[in-house]
Design a protein around this motif. Structure first.
Motif, PDB file in Angstrom:
ATOM      1  N   THR A  65       0.858  -1.191   0.000  1.00  0.00           N
ATOM      2  CA  THR A  65       0.000   0.000   0.000  1.00  0.00           C
ATOM      3  C   THR A  65       0.889   1.234   0.000  1.00  0.00           C
ATOM      4  O   THR A  65       1.639   1.461   0.950  1.00  0.00           O
ATOM      5  N   LYS A 102      -6.376   0.589   8.908  1.00  0.00           N
ATOM      6  CA  LYS A 102      -5.641  -0.442   8.162  1.00  0.00           C
ATOM      7  C   LYS A 102      -5.984  -1.852   8.653  1.00  0.00           C
ATOM      8  O   LYS A 102      -6.160  -2.767   7.880  1.00  0.00           O
ATOM      9  N   LEU A 107      -9.151  -3.073   7.542  1.00  0.00           N
ATOM     10  CA  LEU A 107      -9.081  -3.562   6.171  1.00  0.00           C
ATOM     11  C   LEU A 107      -8.436  -4.938   6.122  1.00  0.00           C
ATOM     12  O   LEU A 107      -8.898  -5.824   5.416  1.00  0.00           O
ATOM     13  N   VAL A 108      -7.366  -5.111   6.888  1.00  0.00           N
ATOM     14  CA  VAL A 108      -6.705  -6.422   6.925  1.00  0.00           C
ATOM     15  C   VAL A 108      -7.710  -7.490   7.335  1.00  0.00           C
ATOM     16  O   VAL A 108      -7.768  -8.572   6.764  1.00  0.00           O
ATOM     17  N   ILE A 122      -9.909  -8.258   4.377  1.00  0.00           N
ATOM     18  CA  ILE A 122      -9.208  -9.018   3.351  1.00  0.00           C
ATOM     19  C   ILE A 122      -9.026 -10.471   3.791  1.00  0.00           C
ATOM     20  O   ILE A 122      -9.266 -11.406   3.039  1.00  0.00           O
ATOM     21  N   LYS A 130     -11.211   0.504  -0.179  1.00  0.00           N
ATOM     22  CA  LYS A 130     -10.015   0.003  -0.872  1.00  0.00           C
ATOM     23  C   LYS A 130      -8.810   0.126   0.048  1.00  0.00           C
ATOM     24  O   LYS A 130      -8.697   1.095   0.793  1.00  0.00           O
ATOM     25  N   GLN A 131      -7.918  -0.831  -0.056  1.00  0.00           N
ATOM     26  CA  GLN A 131      -6.750  -0.810   0.804  1.00  0.00           C
ATOM     27  C   GLN A 131      -5.872   0.406   0.481  1.00  0.00           C
ATOM     28  O   GLN A 131      -5.305   1.030   1.352  1.00  0.00           O
ATOM     29  N   SER A 132      -5.774   0.691  -0.805  1.00  0.00           N
ATOM     30  CA  SER A 132      -4.923   1.788  -1.222  1.00  0.00           C
ATOM     31  C   SER A 132      -5.620   2.560  -2.325  1.00  0.00           C
ATOM     32  O   SER A 132      -6.231   1.969  -3.206  1.00  0.00           O
TER      33      SER A 132
END
Ligand code: BLA
Length: 332
Positions: free
Chosen positions: A167, A237, A240-241, A244, A310-312
């Motif tokens: 990212t 973050k 998000l992890v 995912i 979105k992660q990035s």
């Protein structure tokens, strides 16, 4: 840590070989990050007087609902240390260490960050002295903390090679000596990681020992905001992890699982996961400032006002280490 474990295996060439569902013994290597934590605590006590954090009472250990996993939490504070905290997760399929130390706001010292994820297939590692302020564009600040540490960074950049694209936004939180790597599990790799952890932690302890208290209110405010921005980033973050991870697990084997529930949530339940994240792991995210994720990272704003999941936003980048051997940023 090497053990022989019974396993049921089917030959990958089953159609021609016919070797199915046989009980075999496979060599497996299991890691525990307990000795990393023990080392850090012992070493810290040689330099400063650690006292248990008020968080310790509430967060000590949690067993997952299914009894297959355990989370262990430790937290301390000291004269110059706002919070030293560690969380380790051990289940039959993965091990995690998230160990961080946050200086008091009067000290402009990097945040010590060790973030290790281990599964049967891979290890994902971030080990760094995360700078509080800008190191990419502020040469003087970078030199103040990292110039003398470049040789240490280079040594481990060889032993633990760059983990590939990540990212893009994360790079701003990393120092020129960051260890960002992925590797398969083996006793050798684990030993290298342990020595890297020991060396980086000793260096951090030197920095905090030498640090002089800041008295200028605007400097203290700027340290506070930098920690708050960091905590805001990492809290989001990890959300998000978690997502995912769930999607990943979901698509592989958890056909009936609710796709919205993250791994931590799955292990310990939604409310507890949230509390763990905001009150323990990233303590200060609700107290040190009132800005929110979008105030700090407006590029994540969606049309409907929500945070982009979105992660990035920029996309993943930095295939190779974006610092050269003299610690110059070469990522652009
Ligand atoms: C992946 N974790 C990652 C990655 C980074 C970090 C850089 C690579 C993916 C990416 O590009 O984002 C860690 N990122 C950090 C850290 C900072 C940062 C430390 O910006 C600090 C500023 N990780 C955990 C816990 C779990 C976990 C508790 O901390 C599991 C319960 C898992 N991290 C995890 C997994 C991946 C990952 C499974 C791989 C999935 C992915 O690629 O996103």
């Amino acid at each position: 840590h090497l053990t022989l474990q019974p396993s049921i295996r089917t030959c990958p060439s089953f159609s021609t070989c016919g070797w199915r569902n046989r009980r075999v013994f496979v060599q497996s290597f299991s890691v525990s990050y307990q000795k990393f934590v023990n080392f850090a605590l012992e070493e810290t006590k040689r330099h400063v007087h650690l006292v248990p954090s008020p968080l310790q009472e509430k967060f000590s250990s949690i067993s997952s609902g299914d009894g297959k996993g355990e989370l262990r939490m430790l937290s301390f504070q000291a004269d110059k240390i706002r919070l030293l905290r560690s969380m380790s997760i051990e289940t039959d399929t993965m091990q995690v260490l998230d160990f961080a130390v946050f200086p008091k706001l009067e000290y402009d010292v990097p945040i010590f960050c060790a973030n290790f994820f281990t599964s049967a297939r891979t290890n994902i590692v971030v080990l760094d002295l995360n700078p509080l302020h800008e190191v990419i564009n502020r040469q003087d600040y970078k030199e103040k903390y990292f110039k003398s540490l470049i040789p240490l960074g280079l040594k481990y950049a060889e032993l633990l090679p760059w983990g590939g694209k990540l990212t893009s936004e994360s790079i701003k939180f990393f120092s020129p000596i960051v260890i960002w790597t992925k590797f398969p599990s083996s006793p050798e790799n684990y030993d290298i990681l342990y020595s890297a952890f020991q060396e980086y932690y000793k260096v951090w302890l030197e920095l905090i020992s030498k640090a002089v208290e800041e008295t200028d209110a605007s400097q203290i405010f700027s340290n506070r905001e930098a920690q708050h921005r960091y905590l805001t980033w990492r809290t989001e973050k990890l959300e998000l992890v978690k997502e995912i991870l769930t999607q990943h697990l979901h698509s592989r084997c958890m056909g009936t699982e609710d796709p919205g529930s993250g791994l931590l949530k799955k292990l310990i339940g939604e409310a507890l996961a949230k509390d763990l994240l905001r009150s323990f792991l990233f303590n200060g995210v609700d107290e040190l400032g009132s800005k929110n994720f979008l105030d700090y990272f407006p590029e994540y704003l969606c049309g409907d006002g929500a945070v982009n999941k979105k992660q990035s936003i920029v996309g993943k980048s930095f295939e190779n280490r974006p610092w050269d051997t003299s610690g110059e940023f070469i990522g652009n």
